[in-house]
Scaffold this motif. Sequence first.
Motif, PDB file in Angstrom:
ATOM      1  N   ASP A 151       0.939  -0.916  -0.339  1.00  0.00           N
ATOM      2  CA  ASP A 151       0.004  -0.135  -0.655  1.00  0.00           C
ATOM      3  C   ASP A 151       0.942   1.174   0.300  1.00  0.00           C
ATOM      4  O   ASP A 151       2.021   1.202   0.248  1.00  0.00           O
ATOM      5  N   PHE A 152       0.576   2.127  -0.045  1.00  0.00           N
ATOM      6  CA  PHE A 152       0.811   3.593  -0.721  1.00  0.00           C
ATOM      7  C   PHE A 152       0.334   4.748   0.912  1.00  0.00           C
ATOM      8  O   PHE A 152      -0.381   5.141   0.120  1.00  0.00           O
ATOM      9  N   PRO A 153       0.077   4.703   1.795  1.00  0.00           N
ATOM     10  CA  PRO A 153      -0.731   5.017   2.759  1.00  0.00           C
ATOM     11  C   PRO A 153      -0.003   6.485   3.002  1.00  0.00           C
ATOM     12  O   PRO A 153       1.133   7.020   2.714  1.00  0.00           O
ATOM     13  N   PHE A 154      -0.805   7.419   2.272  1.00  0.00           N
ATOM     14  CA  PHE A 154      -0.679   8.745   2.686  1.00  0.00           C
ATOM     15  C   PHE A 154      -1.736   9.920   3.231  1.00  0.00           C
ATOM     16  O   PHE A 154      -2.683  10.068   1.882  1.00  0.00           O
ATOM     17  N   THR A 155      -1.579  10.726   3.783  1.00  0.00           N
ATOM     18  CA  THR A 155      -3.115  11.089   4.926  1.00  0.00           C
ATOM     19  C   THR A 155      -2.687  12.519   5.191  1.00  0.00           C
ATOM     20  O   THR A 155      -1.845  12.168   5.998  1.00  0.00           O
ATOM     21  N   VAL A 156      -3.610  13.945   5.157  1.00  0.00           N
ATOM     22  CA  VAL A 156      -3.096  14.695   5.391  1.00  0.00           C
ATOM     23  C   VAL A 156      -3.545  14.890   6.785  1.00  0.00           C
ATOM     24  O   VAL A 156      -5.013  15.405   6.910  1.00  0.00           O
TER      25      VAL A 156
END
Length: 262
Positions: free
Chosen positions: A249-254
């Motif tokens: 996966d490529f998790p990226f949450t601001v």
Amino acid sequence: MKPYHFKFFLLLGVIVLLFSACKTRKLVLAPPVVKTDTVNNIKAENLMSLKNKNISFTTLSMKGKAQLNMNGNENNVTVNIRMLKDKKIWMSITALAGIEVARVLVTPDSLLVLNRLHGISLQKPFNYIHTFANKEVNFKLLQELLAGNAPQEFLLEKVDLELQNGVWLLKGSRNNLGYQILFNTLLKAEETNLNYILAAQTLKVVYGNYQKVNADLFPSSMQLNSLSGKNKVAITFDFSKIESNIAMDFPFTVPKRFEVIN
């Protein structure tokens, strides 16, 4: 880890993703010797032989240590780089204490950077990268260089290709960007040099020893030296784990508390 200014993470993320390679390691594979009497002198066929050595993947993961030296200031971090072919390049930067300090996500259209230490998020279109690099740099070029491939867009019949001391040397130029690739006896890129004449920007990427992952060869180490005006950057990587074609996966949450800089 010392407190960092946001630009440090931005530059690290951008430069690392622009042209990534490091310490010497024993060869996993014994390199075969290229025999001149078996070399086909037809350029198109020789170029095809080099292209065929480029690795193909759906996903790629590389984990290891990185050392960054920017104008004499040195920092050591741990990096985790993941790629989804033609769609995403994701990177997590961790301090030696095990604390993630920055996260980067690059797509063909955008550049996103999280600075966790200072609660800042940068969101820019992909062409923001051209603030630091030649306009010829595109997403696929970044992807090829990170995978240890000779960029497909440089393997054209108009280039100069010659055999020197048993290995291939390729030279060419495009829109004021000069490039030179030296291959090793495995027909893999050993050294790539880029020179943007008009802006006095140069980049030298030296790939270390290759190791076999599944049926392909990946560089286990890399070394990068960049010069742009008075700014000198040196980055070294030593990858301890490389995996390809696995689920990731490529998790990226601001986080809502982060200040967003557009």
